[in-house]
Motif scaffolding. Structure first.
Motif, short mmCIF file in Angstrom:
data_model
loop_
_atom_site.label_atom_id
_atom_site.label_comp_id
_atom_site.label_asym_id
_atom_site.label_seq_id
_atom_site.Cartn_x
_atom_site.Cartn_y
_atom_site.Cartn_z
N MET A 184 0.12 -1.11 -0.21
CA MET A 184 0.32 -0.16 0.13
C MET A 184 1.12 1.23 0.05
O MET A 184 1.01 1.76 1.31
N PRO A 333 1.45 2.11 4.07
CA PRO A 333 0.78 1.13 5.62
C PRO A 333 1.23 -0.34 5.32
O PRO A 333 1.20 -0.30 6.77
N LEU A 361 -1.35 8.97 -0.55
CA LEU A 361 -2.25 7.65 -0.47
C LEU A 361 -3.73 8.23 -0.42
O LEU A 361 -4.82 7.02 -0.82
N GLU A 364 -7.79 6.88 0.07
CA GLU A 364 -7.29 5.62 1.09
C GLU A 364 -6.79 6.33 1.98
O GLU A 364 -7.27 5.54 3.32
N GLN A 368 -6.43 4.11 5.94
CA GLN A 368 -5.09 3.33 6.50
C GLN A 368 -5.21 3.53 7.27
O GLN A 368 -3.81 2.95 7.99
#
Length: 440
Positions: A184, A333, A361, A364, A368
């Motif tokens: 991620m 993450p 990110l 998200e 996260q």
């Protein structure tokens, strides 16, 4: 005003200059006598304006893409300086008849690169990407730093959007490749986790096209799926099961990693100076690559055991007050979760996690950060400090002390000193958590 009229220089002619003046500079603050200065452009600067200054400081030539800055035949005009730098690197790469190992991944790229280089350099004259010069400028600079006496090169390739690994592969032209993992990271640029997989798999696509070799962690289902999709056939496996070129077992990670491994013929073990069980797969990758290049187990183990982590990646530092896991070069993450798991494994009477926001990110990000905050609060730690606006959004929802800015955390730590703790210090580069180390 045009001071001097010049024609466009070809890549081949520029390469003749490079062969006599092989040091490349892109910064007038780092000019060395006889170097070639490339006047790159950015969002807020135009280095064409500093080309004359580079010549005055001792550069042999200045490569420019705006003719008005030319003052003599030492100013070399090209259509686009960045494109020229990349083309020159491609041309140089074609002259090098050596194995080049291309390396990318969401986590562990730089550590893996350093470990592979540490192993291979026990037998070969090697070159490895310096620091994290792994982008569209860094990779060409790395390739152009490879000298004629190098026998194997390890080139790190980073990306935050699709088609970038494709470009870097075309420049580095790897004969061998490895993706450490997919996680991620850079979700904003890649457009989600599936986008990450697609972007990293561009290295596999290049190796398929060129019939290159691929080293792959057989324990990683995402990598297996990606290499199957790419149709790769020159696969060298490593992992924890039988049937791999290298089979390994994590013997200990408290606090340093010890690994036992076998290559079908010889069993061996090695103690390293790395902390973090997540580095086990990076160590196995280095073992696998060393074994592929006909290195003896003893040579491989010496390279691994002598490697000292640096650059604030998985470094275990003992200060006057605490033991600090310095892992604040960057964070996403996947790596944050792995670092928290590692913290729970290491023996210590008291433990503290100081966690900074994770960048890039996209949509998200809230989810996260919430997941990491939840994991940290449930890890049984004595103290948790969250820093940054993304973590701060969950103040009151989870155990821990929350600060919106590093400056606030700095003041708190100055007034509330931590003693005799094992401290994890981790966050994205932009959080600059290294500034807190003075209080730990």
């Amino acid at each position: 005003m045009i001071f001097f009229t010049i024609g466009m220089i070809t890549t081949e002619k520029l390469y003749e200059h490079y062969q006599k003046n092989s040091t490349i500079s892109t910064d007038t603050r780092n000019i060395t006598p006889g170097c070639i200065f490339f006047a790159l452009k950015g969002d807020h600067f135009n280095a064409n304006e500093f080309a004359a200054q580079a010549i005055e400081k001792g550069a042999a030539f200045a490569v420019i893409d705006e003719e008005k800055y030319a003052q003599s035949d030492r100013f070399l005009l090209v259509e686009d300086v960045l494109g020229c730098l990349q083309d020159l690197a491609r041309h140089h790469r074609k002259q090098l008849g050596i194995p080049v190992i291309g390396l990318t991944g969401s986590n562990g790229k730089t550590t893996s690169k350093e470990l592979i280089n540490a192993v291979l350099s026990e037998r070969y004259k090697t070159f490895a990407t310096f620091g994290n010069l792994n982008n569209h400028i860094g990779v060409p600079l790395s390739i152009l730093s490879i000298t004629d006496d190098v026998q194997i090169a390890v080139i790190e390739m980073g990306a935050n959007h699709q088609k970038e690994i494709e470009l870097l592969s075309a420049i580095a032209q790897p004969t061998h490749g490895i993706i450490t993992n997919v996680g991620m990271a850079h979700l904003d640029g890649f457009g989600g986790f599936e986008g990450v997989k697609k972007g990293k798999a561009e290295l596999y696509a290049y190796l398929k096209q060129t019939n290159g070799y691929t080293f792959i962690n057989r324990d990683n289902p995402h990598l297996l799926e990606m290499c199957m999709t790419a149709g790769l056939n020159k696969l060298i496996y490593y992992g924890t099961e039988n049937g791999n070129a290298i089979k390994g077992e994590l013997k200990s990670s408290d606090p340093f990693i010890e690994v036992s491994w076998t290559n079908h013929e010889v069993s061996s073990s090695v103690k390293t100076n790395l902390t973090g069980s997540y580095n086990f797969e990076n160590i196995l990758a280095a073992i696998c690559i060393g074994d592929f290049f006909d290195m003896a187990p003893e040579e491989i183990n010496i390279g691994l055991s002598n490697y000292q982590p640096k650059n604030n990646r998985s470094q275990l530092n003992k200060t006057e007050k605490n033991t600090v896991i310095c892992d604040f070069y960057n964070a996403n993450p996947s790596s944050m979760s792995a670092a928290l798991k590692n913290l729970s494994v290491i023996s210590a009477d008291k433990k503290t996690a100081i966690l900074g926001d994770m960048f890039e990110l996209g949509p998200e990000s809230p989810n996260q950060h919430e997941l990491i905050a939840k994991q940290a609060s449930e890890s049984g730690l004595d103290q948790i400090i969250f820093i940054g606006k993304d973590f701060y959004a969950f103040k009151g929802n989870f155990k821990g002390i929350f600060f919106e800015t590093p400056a606030e955390a700095d003041r708190y730590l100055q007034e509330n000193l931590i003693h005799d703790h094992l401290v994890l210090l981790k966050g994205s580069r932009g959080m600059k958590l290294e500034n807190l180390l003075k209080h730990l």
